[in-house]
Design an enzyme around this catalytic site. Structure first.
Site, mmCIF file in Angstrom:
data_model
loop_
_atom_site.group_PDB
_atom_site.id
_atom_site.type_symbol
_atom_site.label_atom_id
_atom_site.label_comp_id
_atom_site.label_asym_id
_atom_site.label_seq_id
_atom_site.Cartn_x
_atom_site.Cartn_y
_atom_site.Cartn_z
ATOM 1 N N ARG A 1 61.107 -31.441 17.571
ATOM 2 C CA ARG A 1 61.796 -32.598 16.944
ATOM 3 C C ARG A 1 62.468 -33.444 18.028
ATOM 4 N NH1 ARG A 1 59.510 -32.543 12.848
ATOM 5 N NH2 ARG A 1 59.730 -31.022 11.208
ATOM 6 N N CYS B 1 58.487 -22.677 11.322
ATOM 7 C CA CYS B 1 58.838 -21.518 12.142
ATOM 8 C C CYS B 1 58.751 -20.241 11.310
ATOM 9 C CB CYS B 1 60.275 -21.631 12.648
ATOM 10 S SG CYS B 1 60.502 -22.951 13.816
ATOM 11 N N GLU C 1 57.416 -13.453 13.975
ATOM 12 C CA GLU C 1 56.190 -12.738 14.330
ATOM 13 C C GLU C 1 56.290 -11.315 13.782
ATOM 14 O OE1 GLU C 1 53.640 -14.106 16.128
ATOM 15 O OE2 GLU C 1 52.516 -12.220 16.020
ATOM 16 N N ARG D 1 55.461 -17.981 20.105
ATOM 17 C CA ARG D 1 54.027 -18.322 20.042
ATOM 18 C C ARG D 1 53.847 -19.643 19.310
ATOM 19 N NH1 ARG D 1 54.360 -12.741 19.807
ATOM 20 N NH2 ARG D 1 52.662 -11.547 20.742
ATOM 21 N N TYR E 1 49.315 -19.939 28.191
ATOM 22 C CA TYR E 1 50.197 -18.768 28.095
ATOM 23 C C TYR E 1 51.060 -18.725 29.346
ATOM 24 C CZ TYR E 1 47.393 -17.206 24.181
ATOM 25 O OH TYR E 1 46.772 -17.128 22.966
ATOM 26 N N ARG F 1 46.968 -12.796 26.852
ATOM 27 C CA ARG F 1 45.566 -13.217 26.926
ATOM 28 C C ARG F 1 45.186 -13.576 28.355
ATOM 29 N NH1 ARG F 1 42.860 -14.641 22.235
ATOM 30 N NH2 ARG F 1 41.063 -14.498 23.622
#
Ligand code: DC
Length: 336
Positions: free
Chosen positions: A63, A74, A77, A89, A106, A114
């Site tokens: 924002r 949001c 996880e 993430r 990443y 990854r």
């Protein structure tokens, strides 16, 4: 229209509002810059945070960056025992007019999530005073990855030989001493620290005597073998910008991007002379110029991994260019 989903992740050191916002901004900026995106290309963004992050919503960073018309969400996880802590993430949906290859991003410890997609290794080589360390440090900061100054490692070995009264040009003085030598380059509160056998030598290695001792010990194959092994071990584990003389040709021949930075000997001598003057050391300009020329000769004429531009490195001449201009040039090369 072509639709894409772009992934990114970053870690924070602490559950702290300012850090969460600045790291989220860094990740969003990298996703946007590396993929040449505009706000109009972004359909929506989902942010997740691990359960140890609750000081602020990561979407607040988006924002603040003016993404006011993009739907943002949001979530927490899912927690799995042993998973990477303090991680943010992103899943970004994109629509583009033409087909493109996009780059997932990443950063920080999230590189381990990854490594197949995300490992970014940048090799910067070039002669003394070309601006390598300034550029490499700033670039690593902007990209949120590690900076490894390999010159500092050669300097630490050079210092050890001088301290022991040896001649850094003589393999018989150097080789017996390096066997049990421990050299560490690490970061403490964002500052690079160099340790030689457990002792902080960060400032001691920056003298002119140590500069030429480093160049001398760098001609000895046994020294190079030891330090290159160390450098490769570090590059194996993480994304980084590494600067030196043989990084693109020898240490990281498969680096994502290779840069060869140079500048005229006079310009490089001027920079060193100014630096020394600012630190209160008065030296003749010609002395510095001769030292630079001698170091160039040493570094590029040695038989073991000499200073040379890798065939696939991009040559950037920094003569007359500002630091910002050079950083921009490199950032443009990183775009897909
Ligand atoms: O980048 P610097 O000025 O701190 O490096 C000091 C010396 O170390 C340089 O003259 C040559 C040597 N060196 C090297 O041989 N290979 C590297 N990868 C880095 C530095």
């Amino acid at each position: 229209m072509k639709f894409y989903a772009l992934r990114g992740a970053i870690t924070v050191e602490q559950n702290e509002k300012d850090e969460i916002l600045s790291k989220t901004r860094l990740l969003l900026n990298q996703l946007i810059e590396r993929n040449d995106l505009e706000n109009k290309d972004i359909v929506s963004i989902i942010f997740t945070a691990t359960k140890d992050i609750d000081a602020v919503y990561p979407a607040a960073a988006a924002r603040e960056m003016g993404m006011t018309n993009i739907p943002l969400m949001c979530c927490q996880e899912m927690y799995v025992e042993g998973s990477l802590p303090l991680c943010i993430r992103i899943l970004m949906h994109i629509q583009l007019e033409k087909e493109r290859t996009l780059q997932h991003v990443y950063l920080g410890k999230a590189v381990t999530l990854r490594p197949d997609l995300a490992k970014l290794t940048i090799a910067i080589d070039g002669p003394a005073g070309a601006g390598k360390s300034t550029i490499a440090k700033l670039l690593a900061e902007k990209l949120g990855i590690l900076y490894l100054d390999t010159g500092a490692m050669y300097r630490a070995i050079g210092l050890k030989i001088l301290k022991n009264g040896g001649d850094p040009r003589k393999p018989e003085d150097v080789i017996p001493l390096i066997k049990d030598t421990d050299v560490k380059v690490q970061y403490e509160h964002g500052k690079q620290k160099v340790y030689l056998d457990g002792q902080d030598v960060t400032d001691e290695i920056r003298t002119r005597q140590v500069s030429s001792a480093a160049s001398d010990v760098g001609t000895i194959p046994e020294v190079r073998k030891k330090l290159v092994e160390l450098q490769r071990q570090i590059a194996e584990r993480t994304s980084l910008v590494m600067d030196g003389r043989d990084i693109g040709t020898h240490v990281m021949p498969n680096a994502t991007l290779k840069i060869f930075l140079t500048a005229s000997p006079e310009e490089r001598a001027r920079r060193r002379w100014k630096e020394l003057k600012e630190k209160g050391t008065e030296v003749e300009f010609d002395t510095i110029l001769q030292e630079i020329i001698q170091r160039d000769l040493n570094d590029s004429s040695r038989s073991c991994a000499p200073l040379r531009k890798a065939d696939d490195a991009v040559l950037i001449d920094t003569t007359g260019k500002s630091i910002d201009q050079v950083i921009k040039e490199i950032e443009n090369l990183l775009k897909v």
